[in-house]
Scaffold this motif. Sequence first.
Motif, PDB file in Angstrom:
ATOM      1  N   MET A  65      -7.896   8.661   1.975  1.00 43.13           N
ATOM      2  CA  MET A  65      -8.721   8.273   0.830  1.00 43.13           C
ATOM      3  C   MET A  65      -9.205   9.525   0.094  1.00 43.13           C
ATOM      4  SD  MET A  65     -10.952   5.099   2.348  1.00 43.13           S
ATOM      5  CE  MET A  65     -12.047   5.127   0.934  1.00 43.13           C
ATOM      6  N   THR A  66      -9.560  10.537   0.857  1.00 38.62           N
ATOM      7  CA  THR A  66      -9.996  11.783   0.241  1.00 38.62           C
ATOM      8  C   THR A  66      -8.864  12.412  -0.574  1.00 38.62           C
ATOM      9  OG1 THR A  66     -11.515  12.190   2.066  1.00 38.62           O
ATOM     10  CG2 THR A  66     -10.951  14.067   0.696  1.00 38.62           C
ATOM     11  N   SER A  67      -7.664  12.424  -0.019  1.00 40.51           N
ATOM     12  CA  SER A  67      -6.515  12.964  -0.725  1.00 40.51           C
ATOM     13  C   SER A  67      -6.215  12.146  -1.980  1.00 40.51           C
ATOM     14  CB  SER A  67      -5.277  12.977   0.187  1.00 40.51           C
ATOM     15  OG  SER A  67      -5.496  13.794   1.304  1.00 40.51           O
ATOM     16  N   ARG A  68      -6.334  10.844  -1.867  1.00 36.15           N
ATOM     17  CA  ARG A  68      -6.069   9.977  -3.012  1.00 36.15           C
ATOM     18  C   ARG A  68      -7.087  10.211  -4.122  1.00 36.15           C
ATOM     19  NH1 ARG A  68      -1.902   6.984  -5.242  1.00 36.15           N
ATOM     20  NH2 ARG A  68      -2.779   7.463  -7.270  1.00 36.15           N
ATOM     21  N   SER A  69      -8.343  10.422  -3.737  1.00 37.66           N
ATOM     22  CA  SER A  69      -9.372  10.670  -4.749  1.00 37.66           C
ATOM     23  C   SER A  69      -9.123  11.991  -5.469  1.00 37.66           C
ATOM     24  CB  SER A  69     -10.763  10.650  -4.119  1.00 37.66           C
ATOM     25  OG  SER A  69     -10.929  11.743  -3.240  1.00 37.66           O
ATOM     26  N   VAL A  70      -8.641  12.990  -4.721  1.00 29.43           N
ATOM     27  CA  VAL A  70      -8.282  14.266  -5.359  1.00 29.43           C
ATOM     28  C   VAL A  70      -7.162  14.049  -6.366  1.00 29.43           C
ATOM     29  CG1 VAL A  70      -7.306  16.562  -4.963  1.00 29.43           C
ATOM     30  CG2 VAL A  70      -9.032  15.665  -3.397  1.00 29.43           C
ATOM     31  N   LEU A  71      -6.148  13.309  -5.973  1.00 29.61           N
ATOM     32  CA  LEU A  71      -5.029  13.038  -6.867  1.00 29.61           C
ATOM     33  C   LEU A  71      -5.490  12.281  -8.105  1.00 29.61           C
ATOM     34  CD1 LEU A  71      -1.960  13.102  -7.382  1.00 29.61           C
ATOM     35  CD2 LEU A  71      -1.798  10.944  -6.126  1.00 29.61           C
ATOM     36  N   ASP A  72      -6.352  11.278  -7.932  1.00 32.89           N
ATOM     37  CA  ASP A  72      -6.839  10.499  -9.071  1.00 32.89           C
ATOM     38  C   ASP A  72      -7.651  11.368 -10.033  1.00 32.89           C
ATOM     39  OD1 ASP A  72      -5.644   8.206  -8.136  1.00 32.89           O
ATOM     40  OD2 ASP A  72      -7.455   7.461  -7.138  1.00 32.89           O
ATOM     41  N   THR A  73      -8.449  12.281  -9.483  1.00 28.58           N
ATOM     42  CA  THR A  73      -9.237  13.181 -10.332  1.00 28.58           C
ATOM     43  C   THR A  73      -8.318  14.107 -11.135  1.00 28.58           C
ATOM     44  OG1 THR A  73     -11.064  13.158  -8.747  1.00 28.58           O
ATOM     45  CG2 THR A  73     -11.014  14.963 -10.336  1.00 28.58           C
ATOM     46  N   ILE A  74      -7.285  14.619 -10.477  1.00 24.93           N
ATOM     47  CA  ILE A  74      -6.321  15.480 -11.166  1.00 24.93           C
ATOM     48  C   ILE A  74      -5.619  14.715 -12.272  1.00 24.93           C
ATOM     49  CG2 ILE A  74      -4.096  16.649 -10.882  1.00 24.93           C
ATOM     50  CD1 ILE A  74      -5.093  17.675  -8.201  1.00 24.93           C
ATOM     51  N   LEU A  75      -5.235  13.482 -12.004  1.00 26.87           N
ATOM     52  CA  LEU A  75      -4.571  12.662 -13.021  1.00 26.87           C
ATOM     53  C   LEU A  75      -5.467  12.466 -14.238  1.00 26.87           C
ATOM     54  CD1 LEU A  75      -2.820   9.950 -10.818  1.00 26.87           C
ATOM     55  CD2 LEU A  75      -1.683  11.460 -12.454  1.00 26.87           C
ATOM     56  N   ASP A  76      -6.735  12.107 -13.993  1.00 27.78           N
ATOM     57  CA  ASP A  76      -7.672  11.893 -15.106  1.00 27.78           C
ATOM     58  C   ASP A  76      -7.865  13.167 -15.916  1.00 27.78           C
ATOM     59  OD1 ASP A  76      -7.999   9.280 -14.343  1.00 27.78           O
ATOM     60  OD2 ASP A  76      -9.860   9.632 -13.228  1.00 27.78           O
ATOM     61  N   THR A  77      -8.040  14.296 -15.220  1.00 26.41           N
ATOM     62  CA  THR A  77      -8.262  15.570 -15.900  1.00 26.41           C
ATOM     63  C   THR A  77      -7.042  15.986 -16.719  1.00 26.41           C
ATOM     64  OG1 THR A  77      -9.747  16.297 -14.129  1.00 26.41           O
ATOM     65  CG2 THR A  77      -8.835  18.005 -15.562  1.00 26.41           C
ATOM     66  N   ALA A  78      -5.875  15.879 -16.112  1.00 25.79           N
ATOM     67  CA  ALA A  78      -4.650  16.296 -16.792  1.00 25.79           C
ATOM     68  C   ALA A  78      -4.358  15.428 -18.004  1.00 25.79           C
ATOM     69  CB  ALA A  78      -3.479  16.256 -15.817  1.00 25.79           C
ATOM     70  N   LEU A  79      -4.567  14.122 -17.881  1.00 25.96           N
ATOM     71  CA  LEU A  79      -4.326  13.223 -19.015  1.00 25.96           C
ATOM     72  C   LEU A  79      -5.308  13.502 -20.146  1.00 25.96           C
ATOM     73  CD1 LEU A  79      -3.601   9.908 -17.101  1.00 25.96           C
ATOM     74  CD2 LEU A  79      -1.993  11.191 -18.533  1.00 25.96           C
ATOM     75  N   HIS A  80      -6.548  13.825 -19.783  1.00 23.85           N
ATOM     76  CA  HIS A  80      -7.529  14.197 -20.803  1.00 23.85           C
ATOM     77  C   HIS A  80      -7.077  15.433 -21.572  1.00 23.85           C
ATOM     78  CE1 HIS A  80     -11.350  15.133 -22.742  1.00 23.85           C
ATOM     79  NE2 HIS A  80     -11.271  16.352 -22.222  1.00 23.85           N
ATOM     80  N   GLU A  81      -6.586  16.443 -20.842  1.00 26.05           N
ATOM     81  CA  GLU A  81      -6.133  17.669 -21.494  1.00 26.05           C
ATOM     82  C   GLU A  81      -4.904  17.414 -22.360  1.00 26.05           C
ATOM     83  OE1 GLU A  81      -7.895  20.288 -21.547  1.00 26.05           O
ATOM     84  OE2 GLU A  81      -9.334  19.496 -20.110  1.00 26.05           O
ATOM     85  N   MET A  82      -4.005  16.562 -21.881  1.00 28.62           N
ATOM     86  CA  MET A  82      -2.803  16.261 -22.660  1.00 28.62           C
ATOM     87  C   MET A  82      -3.128  15.569 -23.979  1.00 28.62           C
ATOM     88  SD  MET A  82       0.066  15.077 -19.901  1.00 28.62           S
ATOM     89  CE  MET A  82       1.108  16.310 -19.079  1.00 28.62           C
ATOM     90  N   ASN A  83      -4.246  14.845 -24.011  1.00 30.37           N
ATOM     91  CA  ASN A  83      -4.628  14.104 -25.212  1.00 30.37           C
ATOM     92  C   ASN A  83      -5.539  14.895 -26.142  1.00 30.37           C
ATOM     93  OD1 ASN A  83      -3.192  11.737 -24.531  1.00 30.37           O
ATOM     94  ND2 ASN A  83      -4.837  11.076 -23.156  1.00 30.37           N
ATOM     95  N   ARG A  84      -5.855  16.129 -25.785  1.00 25.60           N
ATOM     96  CA  ARG A  84      -6.693  16.949 -26.652  1.00 25.60           C
ATOM     97  C   ARG A  84      -5.930  17.369 -27.902  1.00 25.60           C
ATOM     98  NH1 ARG A  84      -9.586  21.785 -23.467  1.00 25.60           N
ATOM     99  NH2 ARG A  84     -10.384  22.134 -25.569  1.00 25.60           N
ATOM    100  N   GLU A  85      -6.680  17.692 -28.948  1.00 27.00           N
ATOM    101  CA  GLU A  85      -6.057  18.203 -30.169  1.00 27.00           C
ATOM    102  C   GLU A  85      -5.376  19.539 -29.896  1.00 27.00           C
ATOM    103  OE1 GLU A  85      -8.819  18.522 -33.326  1.00 27.00           O
ATOM    104  OE2 GLU A  85      -9.348  16.389 -33.339  1.00 27.00           O
TER     105      GLU A  85
END
Length: 267
Positions: free
Chosen positions: A13-33
């Motif tokens: 669960m800890t590993s999965r939460s790390v992966l989910d956080t990375i996904l959210d962060t990376a997608l946010h950066e990809m959508n930046r101007e």
Amino acid sequence: MPDSNADGATEQMTSRSVLDTILDTALHEMNRERSGLLLSGLSAGLDIGFGPLMMAVVLTLSPGGFGDLTTELLLASVYSIGFMFVILGRSELFTEHTTLAVIPVLDGQASLRDLGRLWGLVYVGNLVGGLLFTLLVILLMPELGVVTPAAFETIASKLVTHDLPWLFVGGVFAGWLMGLLAWLITAAQETTSRLILVLVVTGTIGLLHLPHSIAGNVEVLFGLFMSPSITLLDYVGFLALATVGNAVGGSVFVALLKYGHVVRGAN
């Protein structure tokens, strides 16, 4: 007797939460101007230059040099300074995104085009920032009085005097370590823990003199501008092989493997 399955589930669960956080962060950066990504990359390229600058200062003031244990450890420590500024300051660094930005592609939430856009903007920003930092230091250097051109030449030579295969393989290891750092930074909960992680991981890169494409960009640029023994061909060869090696190391040895084991374990 403790339930090993329960322990494994908690760890997963800890590993999965790390992966989910990375996904959210990376997608946010990809959508930046584009301008935001470019400016953040520029800021990181400027900030990371303080590491190579402090290395040159240490070499100038220290009675020892490369090969002396005390000097090597001190050089590795000050090499980490630029990374601390960049990572804790949340600026965009290309070698972090060789892992972070690859994971949404593996997860099917982003395309290779999205990845190329992010990589391209951050990478260009990092290189331009490093160039600007180098030029500013050259202008200030005569008045600083604590660093000599010979120190910059020594640092650059340490990176460009290797065979081309070594530059690539060394770049793979540097990218691997930076990708691992990106994963560990996400998992860490406290600023102190993150600071220690940055010091240990980037200090290892500095101690091994591995070719990091962004910090090394500044190191070799200093040598290019300060010494006739460092040529433009040396710079281009270093940058190309270090960049490809960093991308392979972060993408394959961290993003692909960690994404694979977390997803398969979660299922």
